[in-house]
Design a protein around this motif. Structure first.
Motif, short mmCIF file in Angstrom:
data_model
loop_
_atom_site.label_atom_id
_atom_site.label_comp_id
_atom_site.label_asym_id
_atom_site.label_seq_id
_atom_site.Cartn_x
_atom_site.Cartn_y
_atom_site.Cartn_z
N PHE A 93 -9.62 -4.28 -4.19
CA PHE A 93 -9.71 -5.17 -3.03
C PHE A 93 -8.35 -5.75 -2.72
O PHE A 93 -7.48 -5.81 -3.59
N GLN A 94 -8.18 -6.14 -1.46
CA GLN A 94 -6.94 -6.83 -1.06
C GLN A 94 -7.33 -8.20 -0.49
O GLN A 94 -7.44 -9.16 -1.23
N CYS A 95 -7.63 -8.28 0.82
CA CYS A 95 -8.06 -9.59 1.35
C CYS A 95 -9.47 -9.94 0.91
O CYS A 95 -9.86 -11.10 0.87
N GLY A 96 -10.27 -8.91 0.60
CA GLY A 96 -11.62 -9.14 0.09
C GLY A 96 -12.71 -9.21 1.14
O GLY A 96 -13.89 -9.33 0.80
N PHE A 97 -12.33 -9.12 2.43
CA PHE A 97 -13.36 -9.30 3.46
C PHE A 97 -14.41 -8.19 3.42
O PHE A 97 -15.59 -8.44 3.65
N CYS A 98 -13.99 -6.99 3.11
CA CYS A 98 -14.94 -5.87 3.08
C CYS A 98 -15.63 -5.72 1.73
O CYS A 98 -16.55 -4.92 1.57
N THR A 99 -15.17 -6.47 0.72
CA THR A 99 -15.49 -6.15 -0.67
C THR A 99 -16.98 -6.28 -1.00
O THR A 99 -17.55 -5.42 -1.68
N ILE A 125 -15.79 -0.08 6.44
CA ILE A 125 -14.37 0.03 6.78
C ILE A 125 -13.59 -1.07 6.06
O ILE A 125 -14.02 -2.23 6.02
N CYS A 126 -12.45 -0.68 5.49
CA CYS A 126 -11.55 -1.66 4.88
C CYS A 126 -10.36 -1.83 5.82
O CYS A 126 -9.56 -0.90 5.99
N ARG A 127 -10.25 -3.00 6.43
CA ARG A 127 -9.16 -3.19 7.40
C ARG A 127 -7.81 -3.28 6.71
O ARG A 127 -6.78 -3.15 7.35
N CYS A 128 -7.81 -3.51 5.39
CA CYS A 128 -6.56 -3.47 4.62
C CYS A 128 -6.23 -2.04 4.20
O CYS A 128 -5.19 -1.82 3.59
N THR A 129 -7.11 -1.11 4.47
CA THR A 129 -6.98 0.31 4.13
C THR A 129 -6.74 0.52 2.63
O THR A 129 -5.97 1.39 2.24
FE1 FES Z 1 -9.27 -6.44 3.17
FE2 FES Z 1 -10.92 -4.44 2.65
S1 FES Z 1 -9.74 -5.59 1.23
S2 FES Z 1 -10.70 -5.53 4.47
#
Ligand code: FES
Ligand code: FES
Length: 150
Positions: A93-99, A125-129
């Motif tokens: 995960f990065q920002c975690g929004f999709c997690t 979809i992961c917007r952080c890719t």
């Molecule tokens: Fe940021 Fe997937 S970790 S949208």
């Protein structure tokens, strides 16, 4: 309306026209995210009788008599669900929004489905890719140990 949420029987009437995502968030399940609101991103994913669905597209009344699982319902008092732990180990995960949605979808996959990431996660979809680390989580890779060793 009576249904099961995270293993607990629950009764409450949704408002007319309310989608399952809004209904669940108003019940305090904030792991169910509001993303595109159009069935494209998967941030609102929950499991309905064990199958991942985009809860923004599901009328809340469709949960009648069914079992809903949100990210809050994975794991137990004894620790994280194995897929939650796999995401932690792989740093998936990065920002975690999709997690939350990613983990719920991944937790619903059988072993054969996990080998075809593109197909398995076509609804998320992961917007952080950050797909490489998400794939690592599905493969059980531990990127935390690797980064410590490096
Ligand atoms: Fe940021 Fe997937 S970790 S949208
Ligand atoms: Fe439901 Fe994007 S918010 S699919």
């Amino acid at each position: 309306m009576s249904f099961e949420i995270n293993g607990t029987p629950f009764s409450q009437e949704p408002r007319a026209g309310q989608c399952l995502r809004t209904f669940l968030r108003e019940l305090g399940h904030f792991g169910v995210k509001k993303g595109c609101d159009a069935g494209d991103c998967g941030a609102c994913t929950v499991l309905l009788d064990g199958e991942p669905v985009h809860s923004c597209l599901i009328p809340a009344f469709r949960a009648e008599g069914r079992a809903v699982t949100t990210i809050e319902g994975l794991g137990s008092d004894h620790g994280a669900h194995p897929m939650q732990q796999a995401f932690l180990d792989a740093q998936g995960f990065q920002c975690g929004f999709c997690t939350a949605g990613m983990i719920l979808t991944c937790a619903s996959l059988n072993q054969a489905q996990r080998t075809d990431l593109g197909s398995a996660l076509k609804g998320n979809i992961c917007r952080c890719t950050g797909y490489r680390a998400i794939e690592d989580a599905l493969l059980g890779k531990n990127n935390v140990e690797e980064s410590v060793e490096a």
